[in-house]
Design a protein around this motif. Structure first.
Motif, PDB file in Angstrom:
ATOM      1  N   HIS A   1      -4.532   5.716   8.304  1.00 13.35           N
ATOM      2  CA  HIS A   1      -5.142   4.317   6.784  1.00 13.35           C
ATOM      3  C   HIS A   1      -5.276   2.802   7.324  1.00 13.35           C
ATOM      4  O   HIS A   1      -6.747   2.193   7.200  1.00 13.35           O
TER       5      HIS A   1
ATOM      6  N   SER B   1       1.255   4.009  -2.629  1.00 15.15           N
ATOM      7  CA  SER B   1       0.373   5.488  -2.633  1.00 15.15           C
ATOM      8  C   SER B   1       1.630   6.624  -3.393  1.00 15.15           C
ATOM      9  O   SER B   1       1.549   7.718  -3.026  1.00 15.15           O
ATOM     10  N   ARG B   2       2.857   6.145  -3.454  1.00 12.15           N
ATOM     11  CA  ARG B   2       3.907   6.338  -3.741  1.00 12.15           C
ATOM     12  C   ARG B   2       4.344   7.268  -4.447  1.00 12.15           C
ATOM     13  O   ARG B   2       5.167   7.815  -5.381  1.00 12.15           O
TER      14      ARG B   2
ATOM     15  N   ASN C   1       3.984   9.985   3.879  1.00 14.14           N
ATOM     16  CA  ASN C   1       2.907   8.422   4.451  1.00 14.14           C
ATOM     17  C   ASN C   1       4.153   7.334   5.516  1.00 14.14           C
ATOM     18  O   ASN C   1       5.755   7.809   5.229  1.00 14.14           O
TER      19      ASN C   1
ATOM     20  N   THR D   1      -0.732   8.963   6.869  1.00 12.04           N
ATOM     21  CA  THR D   1      -0.312   9.826   6.196  1.00 12.04           C
ATOM     22  C   THR D   1      -0.091  11.024   7.148  1.00 12.04           C
ATOM     23  O   THR D   1      -0.851  11.135   7.810  1.00 12.04           O
TER      24      THR D   1
ATOM     25  N   TYR E   1       0.855  -0.847   0.230  1.00 13.94           N
ATOM     26  CA  TYR E   1      -0.246   0.044  -0.180  1.00 13.94           C
ATOM     27  C   TYR E   1       0.743   0.997  -0.193  1.00 13.94           C
ATOM     28  O   TYR E   1       0.423   1.918  -0.560  1.00 13.94           O
ATOM     29  N   ASP E   2       2.252   1.337   0.810  1.00 15.04           N
ATOM     30  CA  ASP E   2       2.820   2.688   0.452  1.00 15.04           C
ATOM     31  C   ASP E   2       3.740   2.612  -0.528  1.00 15.04           C
ATOM     32  O   ASP E   2       3.617   3.664  -0.870  1.00 15.04           O
TER      33      ASP E   2
ATOM     34  N   THR F   1      -8.645   0.929   3.599  1.00 12.59           N
ATOM     35  CA  THR F   1      -8.937   0.542   2.420  1.00 12.59           C
ATOM     36  C   THR F   1      -9.815   0.507   1.620  1.00 12.59           C
ATOM     37  O   THR F   1     -11.153   0.007   2.156  1.00 12.59           O
TER      38      THR F   1
END
Length: 113
Positions: free
Chosen positions: A60, A22-23, A32, A47, A18-19, A77
């Motif tokens: 999150h 998102s990056r 994050n 975040t 997930y990280d 999520t």
């Protein structure tokens, strides 16, 4: 590998994915953070940001391991972290949707506690 070690590794794997996703669309201000506390078995993806002079923090996902089960304390999520863990082989009876009130948990396919 024992069950506790396996749970830790799966949780870290999913949160890292997930990280990483998102990056791929970075924000100028947002940062994050992944937090893996294996001593106390808390795992977070959050975040932090600023809105003017106000500090913002968005959790999150917050997961902890307690009584040999995975407790999902918070999950914002779309798909649901529980679904992802089940797809990776974790039995739904080993996952507690702790963000649900205890009297509602009995209506899910997951553990009550």
């Amino acid at each position: 590998m024992d069950r506790l070690t396996e749970y830790r590794e799966l949780i870290k794997q999913v949160l890292s994915e997930y990280d990483n996703l998102s990056r791929q669309s970075p924000s100028e201000h947002s940062e994050n953070c992944l937090i893996f506390d294996e001593t106390h078995d808390h795992y977070l993806w959050l975040t932090v940001d600023w809105l003017g002079s106000k500090r913002l923090k968005y959790t999150h996902i917050h997961i902890r391991i307690k009584n040999q089960k995975i407790y999902i304390e918070e999950d914002w999520t779309e798909e649901g972290i529980a679904t992802e863990l089940v797809n990776l082989g974790v039995n739904s009876s080993e996952i507690v949707l702790a963000f649900q009130p205890p009297d509602v948990r009995k209506f899910t396919e997951f553990a009550i506690a």
